[in-house]
Motif scaffolding. Structure first.
Motif, mmCIF file in Angstrom:
data_model
loop_
_atom_site.group_PDB
_atom_site.id
_atom_site.type_symbol
_atom_site.label_atom_id
_atom_site.label_comp_id
_atom_site.label_asym_id
_atom_site.label_seq_id
_atom_site.Cartn_x
_atom_site.Cartn_y
_atom_site.Cartn_z
ATOM 1 N N VAL A 66 -11.544 3.329 -0.959
ATOM 2 C CA VAL A 66 -11.253 3.965 -2.149
ATOM 3 C C VAL A 66 -11.879 3.210 -3.334
ATOM 4 C CG1 VAL A 66 -9.377 4.565 -3.628
ATOM 5 C CG2 VAL A 66 -9.460 4.863 -1.288
ATOM 6 N N GLN A 67 -12.761 3.631 -4.358
ATOM 7 C CA GLN A 67 -13.456 2.830 -5.335
ATOM 8 C C GLN A 67 -12.983 3.720 -6.662
ATOM 9 O OE1 GLN A 67 -17.191 3.347 -3.464
ATOM 10 N NE2 GLN A 67 -17.707 2.723 -5.508
ATOM 11 N N LEU A 68 -12.041 2.886 -7.731
ATOM 12 C CA LEU A 68 -11.987 3.839 -8.789
ATOM 13 C C LEU A 68 -12.775 3.050 -9.727
ATOM 14 C CD1 LEU A 68 -7.804 3.646 -8.223
ATOM 15 C CD2 LEU A 68 -9.670 5.607 -8.017
ATOM 16 N N LEU A 69 -12.896 3.947 -10.884
ATOM 17 C CA LEU A 69 -13.615 3.439 -11.921
ATOM 18 C C LEU A 69 -12.723 2.629 -12.696
ATOM 19 C CD1 LEU A 69 -14.992 6.794 -13.341
ATOM 20 C CD2 LEU A 69 -16.227 5.198 -12.092
ATOM 21 N N GLU A 70 -13.278 1.410 -13.129
ATOM 22 C CA GLU A 70 -12.510 0.133 -13.779
ATOM 23 C C GLU A 70 -11.499 0.829 -14.726
ATOM 24 O OE1 GLU A 70 -11.057 -2.733 -15.786
ATOM 25 O OE2 GLU A 70 -12.097 -1.398 -16.741
ATOM 26 N N GLN A 73 -8.260 2.263 -12.588
ATOM 27 C CA GLN A 73 -7.811 1.600 -11.636
ATOM 28 C C GLN A 73 -6.149 1.278 -11.780
ATOM 29 O OE1 GLN A 73 -10.120 -2.124 -11.402
ATOM 30 N NE2 GLN A 73 -11.780 -1.300 -10.779
ATOM 31 N N GLY A 74 -5.652 1.601 -12.880
ATOM 32 C CA GLY A 74 -4.112 1.475 -12.954
ATOM 33 C C GLY A 74 -3.584 2.676 -12.303
ATOM 34 N N ARG A 75 -4.224 3.615 -12.006
ATOM 35 C CA ARG A 75 -3.703 4.846 -11.152
ATOM 36 C C ARG A 75 -3.864 4.840 -9.737
ATOM 37 N NH1 ARG A 75 -5.520 10.311 -14.352
ATOM 38 N NH2 ARG A 75 -3.920 11.033 -12.841
ATOM 39 N N GLY A 76 -4.110 3.404 -9.082
ATOM 40 C CA GLY A 76 -4.675 3.384 -7.772
ATOM 41 C C GLY A 76 -3.462 4.020 -6.879
ATOM 42 N N GLU A 78 -1.073 6.032 -7.305
ATOM 43 C CA GLU A 78 -0.994 7.364 -7.469
ATOM 44 C C GLU A 78 -1.976 8.330 -6.847
ATOM 45 O OE1 GLU A 78 -1.629 10.874 -10.954
ATOM 46 O OE2 GLU A 78 -1.609 8.859 -11.576
ATOM 47 N N VAL A 79 -3.301 7.773 -6.728
ATOM 48 C CA VAL A 79 -4.460 8.416 -6.231
ATOM 49 C C VAL A 79 -4.180 8.097 -4.705
ATOM 50 C CG1 VAL A 79 -7.017 7.867 -5.882
ATOM 51 C CG2 VAL A 79 -5.967 8.043 -8.190
ATOM 52 N N LEU A 80 -3.887 6.948 -4.294
ATOM 53 C CA LEU A 80 -3.817 6.692 -2.922
ATOM 54 C C LEU A 80 -2.652 7.882 -2.117
ATOM 55 C CD1 LEU A 80 -4.827 5.540 -0.283
ATOM 56 C CD2 LEU A 80 -3.425 3.617 -0.583
ATOM 57 N N ARG A 81 -1.589 7.733 -2.707
ATOM 58 C CA ARG A 81 -0.429 8.564 -2.222
ATOM 59 C C ARG A 81 -0.947 9.971 -2.321
ATOM 60 N NH1 ARG A 81 2.947 5.240 -5.872
ATOM 61 N NH2 ARG A 81 4.412 3.862 -4.376
ATOM 62 N N TRP A 82 -1.705 10.449 -3.467
ATOM 63 C CA TRP A 82 -2.158 11.838 -3.377
ATOM 64 C C TRP A 82 -3.272 12.036 -2.283
ATOM 65 C CZ3 TRP A 82 -7.441 13.378 -4.297
ATOM 66 C CH2 TRP A 82 -7.518 14.809 -4.381
ATOM 67 N N ALA A 92 -5.962 3.939 7.914
ATOM 68 C CA ALA A 92 -7.299 3.607 6.813
ATOM 69 C C ALA A 92 -7.663 2.203 7.490
ATOM 70 C CB ALA A 92 -6.526 2.955 5.550
ATOM 71 N N ILE A 93 -8.790 1.842 7.256
ATOM 72 C CA ILE A 93 -9.690 0.655 7.461
ATOM 73 C C ILE A 93 -10.024 -0.027 6.142
ATOM 74 C CG2 ILE A 93 -11.231 -0.713 8.897
ATOM 75 C CD1 ILE A 93 -9.707 0.814 10.598
ATOM 76 N N THR A 94 -9.724 -1.270 6.129
ATOM 77 C CA THR A 94 -9.633 -2.022 4.798
ATOM 78 C C THR A 94 -9.963 -3.516 5.452
ATOM 79 O OG1 THR A 94 -8.710 -2.675 2.609
ATOM 80 C CG2 THR A 94 -7.175 -2.389 4.647
ATOM 81 N N SER A 95 -10.050 -4.311 4.449
ATOM 82 C CA SER A 95 -10.477 -5.827 4.562
ATOM 83 C C SER A 95 -9.903 -6.405 3.462
ATOM 84 C CB SER A 95 -11.761 -5.928 4.681
ATOM 85 O OG SER A 95 -12.588 -5.771 3.651
ATOM 86 N N THR A 96 -9.711 -7.869 3.532
ATOM 87 C CA THR A 96 -9.330 -8.849 2.630
ATOM 88 C C THR A 96 -10.433 -9.093 1.484
ATOM 89 O OG1 THR A 96 -9.712 -10.683 4.111
ATOM 90 C CG2 THR A 96 -7.561 -9.825 4.058
ATOM 91 N N ILE A 97 -11.560 -8.692 1.901
ATOM 92 C CA ILE A 97 -12.464 -8.875 0.876
ATOM 93 C C ILE A 97 -12.630 -7.908 -0.217
ATOM 94 C CG2 ILE A 97 -13.967 -10.009 2.435
ATOM 95 C CD1 ILE A 97 -15.923 -7.441 2.613
ATOM 96 N N GLU A 98 -11.867 -6.751 -0.258
ATOM 97 C CA GLU A 98 -11.727 -5.544 -0.787
ATOM 98 C C GLU A 98 -10.408 -5.837 -1.776
ATOM 99 O OE1 GLU A 98 -13.384 -2.458 0.997
ATOM 100 O OE2 GLU A 98 -12.164 -2.768 2.830
ATOM 101 N N PRO A 99 -9.895 -6.407 -2.648
ATOM 102 C CA PRO A 99 -8.513 -6.691 -2.961
ATOM 103 C C PRO A 99 -7.975 -5.461 -3.333
ATOM 104 C CG PRO A 99 -10.089 -8.447 -4.012
ATOM 105 C CD PRO A 99 -11.005 -7.421 -3.114
ATOM 106 N N LEU A 100 -8.216 -4.712 -4.227
ATOM 107 C CA LEU A 100 -7.666 -3.568 -4.730
ATOM 108 C C LEU A 100 -7.258 -2.600 -3.740
ATOM 109 C CD1 LEU A 100 -6.353 -1.884 -7.222
ATOM 110 C CD2 LEU A 100 -8.608 -0.642 -7.606
#
Length: 265
Positions: A66-70, A73-76, A78-82, A92-100
């Motif tokens: 998931v990449q949000l426009l800067e 990003q405060g809506r992160g 909300e967006v993920l729940r949606w 989901a697959i994620t990693s510690t190199i992608e903090p948000l």
């Protein structure tokens, strides 16, 4: 009202992927980018006419990014729940190199399972001395048939990817071989990143009959030396389920500070 639209244009997707790599706190694993992210479907996220960002899914509907426009990003949360609700996403697959993205997944997780270790070079160690009986050299197109058979015998899975992968590595002079007299006992890949210079992804395969003899770490040490001479910074990875590979990588002077994880929602 939030909605999404699938992206079709390769150039748009390529730019999204490049932009995302520049937000990471450490280099992304090259094989993950080529074998997984490159096969994903990408989608734009909108709220009415306003663009919020994008996400991507694999063929099983697993959320990969998931990449949000800067400014959005405060809506992160909300967006993920949606996304989880609207798309029926369970994993989901994620990693510690992608903090948000990693942090947003933590907010909704029910369980987290380590998937892979991401390694960076930590210690410069010299390859085996001249008394080492093994012969190391760059592979050539004449080695293709031998290498295809070697990979089919010593890697898991159906192997449909092998010949195309090896042909590309040979064409780019990114494939190396280790011999015990005339017997191929290990192969290695050194793949410079096109999008994340000066990093190069290292990989190795050891013949099953020769495992446990230190040949994996020996191959990686030689590949590291090749990287140093070429001005590249070596990185590599392995799955958590492969402790033998982890030991070989660490023995070759790598350290893992980051992980890829599987998150259940």
């Amino acid at each position: 009202m939030l909605r999404c639209r699938q992206l079709e244009q390769p150039e748009t997707i390529r730019k999204l992927r490049g932009d995302y790599l520049r937000t990471l706190v450490a280099p992304a694993d090259g094989m993950w980018e080529k074998a997984v992210i490159a096969q994903a479907t990408f989608w734009e996220i909108h709220d009415g006419e306003q663009a919020l960002g994008a996400f991507c899914l694999d063929a099983d509907g697993t959320l990969l990014r998931v990449q949000l426009l800067e400014p959005r990003q405060g809506r992160g949360q909300e967006v993920l729940r949606w996304l989880v609700s609207d798309q029926g996403i369970q994993r989901a697959i994620t990693s510690t190199i992608e903090p948000l993205y990693f942090s947003l997944c933590l907010d909704l997780h029910t369980s987290i399972t380590p998937h892979s270790y991401l390694f960076r070079d930590h210690q410069r160690i010299e390859p085996p001395a001249d008394r080492d009986p093994h012969h190391f050299r760059r592979a050539t197109p004449d080695d293709l048939d031998t290498l295809v058979l070697f990979y089919k015998e010593n890697t898991s899975g159906p192997g449909a990817w092998i010949e195309g992968f090896l042909n590309e590595r040979l064409r780019r002079e990114e494939l190396f071989a280790l011999f015990d007299h005339q017997t191929l006992v290990a192969s290695g890949e050194c793949i410079p990143s096109q999008q994340q210079p000066p990093y190069a992804d290292l990989g190795m395969v050891v013949a099953q009959a020769y495992r446990g003899r230190g040949l994996g770490s020996s191959m990686l040490l030689r590949l590291k030396q090749h990287c140093y001479a070429s001005g590249w910074r070596p990185i590599c990875s392995c799955e958590v389920s492969n402790p033998a590979s982890k030991r070989a990588i660490e023995k070759a002077g790598f350290i893992s500070e980051h992980r890829i994880v599987s998150v259940q929602f």
